[in-house]
Design a protein around this motif. Sequence first.
Motif, PDB file in Angstrom:
ATOM      1  N   VAL A  78       5.233 -24.448  -3.391  1.00 32.53           N
ATOM      2  CA  VAL A  78       3.927 -25.092  -3.556  1.00 32.53           C
ATOM      3  C   VAL A  78       3.183 -24.566  -4.788  1.00 32.53           C
ATOM      4  O   VAL A  78       2.208 -25.178  -5.226  1.00 32.53           O
ATOM      5  N   LEU A  79       3.650 -23.453  -5.338  1.00 23.75           N
ATOM      6  CA  LEU A  79       3.000 -22.878  -6.515  1.00 23.75           C
ATOM      7  C   LEU A  79       3.619 -23.356  -7.823  1.00 23.75           C
ATOM      8  O   LEU A  79       3.300 -22.821  -8.892  1.00 23.75           O
ATOM      9  N   ASP A  80       4.496 -24.331  -7.763  1.00 27.33           N
ATOM     10  CA  ASP A  80       5.217 -24.801  -8.940  1.00 27.33           C
ATOM     11  C   ASP A  80       4.277 -25.064 -10.116  1.00 27.33           C
ATOM     12  O   ASP A  80       4.372 -24.435 -11.177  1.00 27.33           O
ATOM     13  N   LYS A  81       3.350 -25.978  -9.966  1.00 25.48           N
ATOM     14  CA  LYS A  81       2.456 -26.346 -11.068  1.00 25.48           C
ATOM     15  C   LYS A  81       1.568 -25.180 -11.480  1.00 25.48           C
ATOM     16  O   LYS A  81       1.328 -24.963 -12.674  1.00 25.48           O
ATOM     17  N   ALA A  82       1.082 -24.440 -10.491  1.00 25.56           N
ATOM     18  CA  ALA A  82       0.185 -23.321 -10.790  1.00 25.56           C
ATOM     19  C   ALA A  82       0.898 -22.253 -11.616  1.00 25.56           C
ATOM     20  O   ALA A  82       0.341 -21.728 -12.591  1.00 25.56           O
ATOM     21  N   LEU A  83       2.147 -21.933 -11.268  1.00 27.11           N
ATOM     22  CA  LEU A  83       2.867 -20.889 -11.995  1.00 27.11           C
ATOM     23  C   LEU A  83       3.303 -21.360 -13.378  1.00 27.11           C
ATOM     24  O   LEU A  83       3.347 -20.577 -14.326  1.00 27.11           O
ATOM     25  N   ARG A  84       3.627 -22.652 -13.504  1.00 24.17           N
ATOM     26  CA  ARG A  84       3.944 -23.177 -14.836  1.00 24.17           C
ATOM     27  C   ARG A  84       2.724 -23.044 -15.747  1.00 24.17           C
ATOM     28  O   ARG A  84       2.841 -22.645 -16.911  1.00 24.17           O
ATOM     29  N   ARG A  85       1.561 -23.396 -15.204  1.00 24.66           N
ATOM     30  CA  ARG A  85       0.329 -23.307 -15.984  1.00 24.66           C
ATOM     31  C   ARG A  85       0.011 -21.835 -16.300  1.00 24.66           C
ATOM     32  O   ARG A  85      -0.363 -21.507 -17.429  1.00 24.66           O
ATOM     33  N   TYR A  86       0.190 -20.970 -15.320  1.00 28.72           N
ATOM     34  CA  TYR A  86      -0.116 -19.559 -15.514  1.00 28.72           C
ATOM     35  C   TYR A  86       0.827 -18.951 -16.552  1.00 28.72           C
ATOM     36  O   TYR A  86       0.404 -18.137 -17.375  1.00 28.72           O
ATOM     37  N   GLN A  87       2.099 -19.351 -16.516  1.00 27.22           N
ATOM     38  CA  GLN A  87       3.045 -18.795 -17.480  1.00 27.22           C
ATOM     39  C   GLN A  87       2.724 -19.238 -18.909  1.00 27.22           C
ATOM     40  O   GLN A  87       2.899 -18.474 -19.859  1.00 27.22           O
ATOM     41  N   THR A  88       2.241 -20.458 -19.059  1.00 26.37           N
ATOM     42  CA  THR A  88       1.840 -20.923 -20.382  1.00 26.37           C
ATOM     43  C   THR A  88       0.714 -20.064 -20.933  1.00 26.37           C
ATOM     44  O   THR A  88       0.677 -19.744 -22.125  1.00 26.37           O
ATOM     45  N   GLN A  89      -0.181 -19.631 -20.042  1.00 24.89           N
ATOM     46  CA  GLN A  89      -1.315 -18.813 -20.458  1.00 24.89           C
ATOM     47  C   GLN A  89      -0.947 -17.338 -20.595  1.00 24.89           C
ATOM     48  O   GLN A  89      -1.523 -16.614 -21.406  1.00 24.89           O
ATOM     49  N   ASN A  90       0.040 -16.894 -19.775  1.00 24.50           N
ATOM     50  CA  ASN A  90       0.456 -15.489 -19.774  1.00 24.50           C
ATOM     51  C   ASN A  90       1.978 -15.419 -19.808  1.00 24.50           C
ATOM     52  O   ASN A  90       2.618 -15.041 -18.823  1.00 24.50           O
ATOM     53  N   PRO A  91       2.595 -15.789 -20.932  1.00 23.00           N
ATOM     54  CA  PRO A  91       4.051 -15.917 -20.992  1.00 23.00           C
ATOM     55  C   PRO A  91       4.822 -14.634 -20.721  1.00 23.00           C
ATOM     56  O   PRO A  91       5.981 -14.683 -20.314  1.00 23.00           O
ATOM     57  N   GLY A  92       4.202 -13.487 -20.904  1.00 24.65           N
ATOM     58  CA  GLY A  92       4.921 -12.239 -20.708  1.00 24.65           C
ATOM     59  C   GLY A  92       4.829 -11.651 -19.320  1.00 24.65           C
ATOM     60  O   GLY A  92       5.385 -10.575 -19.059  1.00 24.65           O
ATOM     61  N   ASN A  93       4.144 -12.327 -18.401  1.00 22.42           N
ATOM     62  CA  ASN A  93       3.959 -11.782 -17.058  1.00 22.42           C
ATOM     63  C   ASN A  93       5.251 -11.896 -16.258  1.00 22.42           C
ATOM     64  O   ASN A  93       5.707 -12.991 -15.920  1.00 22.42           O
ATOM     65  N   ILE A  94       5.848 -10.752 -15.919  1.00 18.78           N
ATOM     66  CA  ILE A  94       7.146 -10.739 -15.243  1.00 18.78           C
ATOM     67  C   ILE A  94       7.048 -11.287 -13.821  1.00 18.78           C
ATOM     68  O   ILE A  94       7.929 -12.030 -13.368  1.00 18.78           O
ATOM     69  N   SER A  95       5.992 -10.942 -13.086  1.00 18.69           N
ATOM     70  CA  SER A  95       5.833 -11.426 -11.711  1.00 18.69           C
ATOM     71  C   SER A  95       5.784 -12.948 -11.674  1.00 18.69           C
ATOM     72  O   SER A  95       6.406 -13.590 -10.814  1.00 18.69           O
ATOM     73  N   VAL A  96       5.037 -13.530 -12.605  1.00 17.64           N
ATOM     74  CA  VAL A  96       4.935 -14.986 -12.685  1.00 17.64           C
ATOM     75  C   VAL A  96       6.286 -15.596 -13.032  1.00 17.64           C
ATOM     76  O   VAL A  96       6.722 -16.573 -12.417  1.00 17.64           O
ATOM     77  N   ALA A  97       6.966 -15.014 -14.013  1.00 11.11           N
ATOM     78  CA  ALA A  97       8.263 -15.536 -14.440  1.00 11.11           C
ATOM     79  C   ALA A  97       9.281 -15.486 -13.307  1.00 11.11           C
ATOM     80  O   ALA A  97      10.025 -16.448 -13.078  1.00 11.11           O
ATOM     81  N   MET A  98       9.303 -14.380 -12.563  1.00 10.46           N
ATOM     82  CA  MET A  98      10.254 -14.252 -11.460  1.00 10.46           C
ATOM     83  C   MET A  98       9.966 -15.253 -10.348  1.00 10.46           C
ATOM     84  O   MET A  98      10.873 -15.875  -9.795  1.00 10.46           O
ATOM     85  N   GLY A  99       8.678 -15.421 -10.039  1.00 12.72           N
ATOM     86  CA  GLY A  99       8.308 -16.402  -9.019  1.00 12.72           C
ATOM     87  C   GLY A  99       8.649 -17.810  -9.453  1.00 12.72           C
ATOM     88  O   GLY A  99       9.208 -18.599  -8.685  1.00 12.72           O
TER      89      GLY A  99
END
Length: 237
Positions: free
Chosen positions: A140-161
């Motif tokens: 359910v976090l698909d869109k949210a994490l894609r958006r978050y990764q665009t803003q914070n591309p180096g965040n490992i937790s976001v990338a792994m999720g």
Amino acid sequence: MESSAPQPSLVSYIGEIYCKKFPEKLENFITKHYSSISGEFDLVLADNRRWKESFKLNLLRSNLDNAIELVICHPSIQFDHKKLTAVIGKIRNQKVIEKLLEFYFVYDPRTLLELQDEFSDRLEIGQFINFFRERDILFVLDKALRRYQTQNPGNISVAMGLNEILIQSDDYYGLIDSMKKCASVDSGKLAEVLKVSSHKHFRILAAKLMANSGDFSQSLSFLVQQDALIEILMILC
């Protein structure tokens, strides 16, 4: 001569009358006189089970933790959950946020989806992702994490999720893009996940990750198992 402000005890007494005799007017009374109502009135509201009005009073007083606790403890009451969008952003107590997140997961998952941005802003992002991962609803976090990764591309937790979601949804090119945005994710661990995928293109990608990390023998052995002749030649060349 202007009359002095009413005494808190008097206002609370009048409020108790409203509570018992005119409950339909109680919320308007609280809105008008909340700054003059004594703390004893909280007990009056509780004794009369006026949880919705107690929620309103705590919001007006900026007792946000108490307001959230009321929502959690009395899920059958029809609170105005839209007002919580602004409230969540002001809460500093992480345990209260976690309890509210659990509350919505159990009682109102639709609202949880609507408020996920507010929750992700208040909780540490890794903790937020783990909440959904542990309940097997990370997708359910698909869109949210894609958006978050665009803003914070180096965040490992976001990338792994996000990588987990992309693998589950067989989004090969999305995974490639995510890997490019956050190259610091452990490629070895990612390869281990991809090796057991039901999709051959992910298994081939696992072999490429092995080769990139210097483990050519394991990569070639795995590609032979996958009957991936073209990929074998690419690595050997």
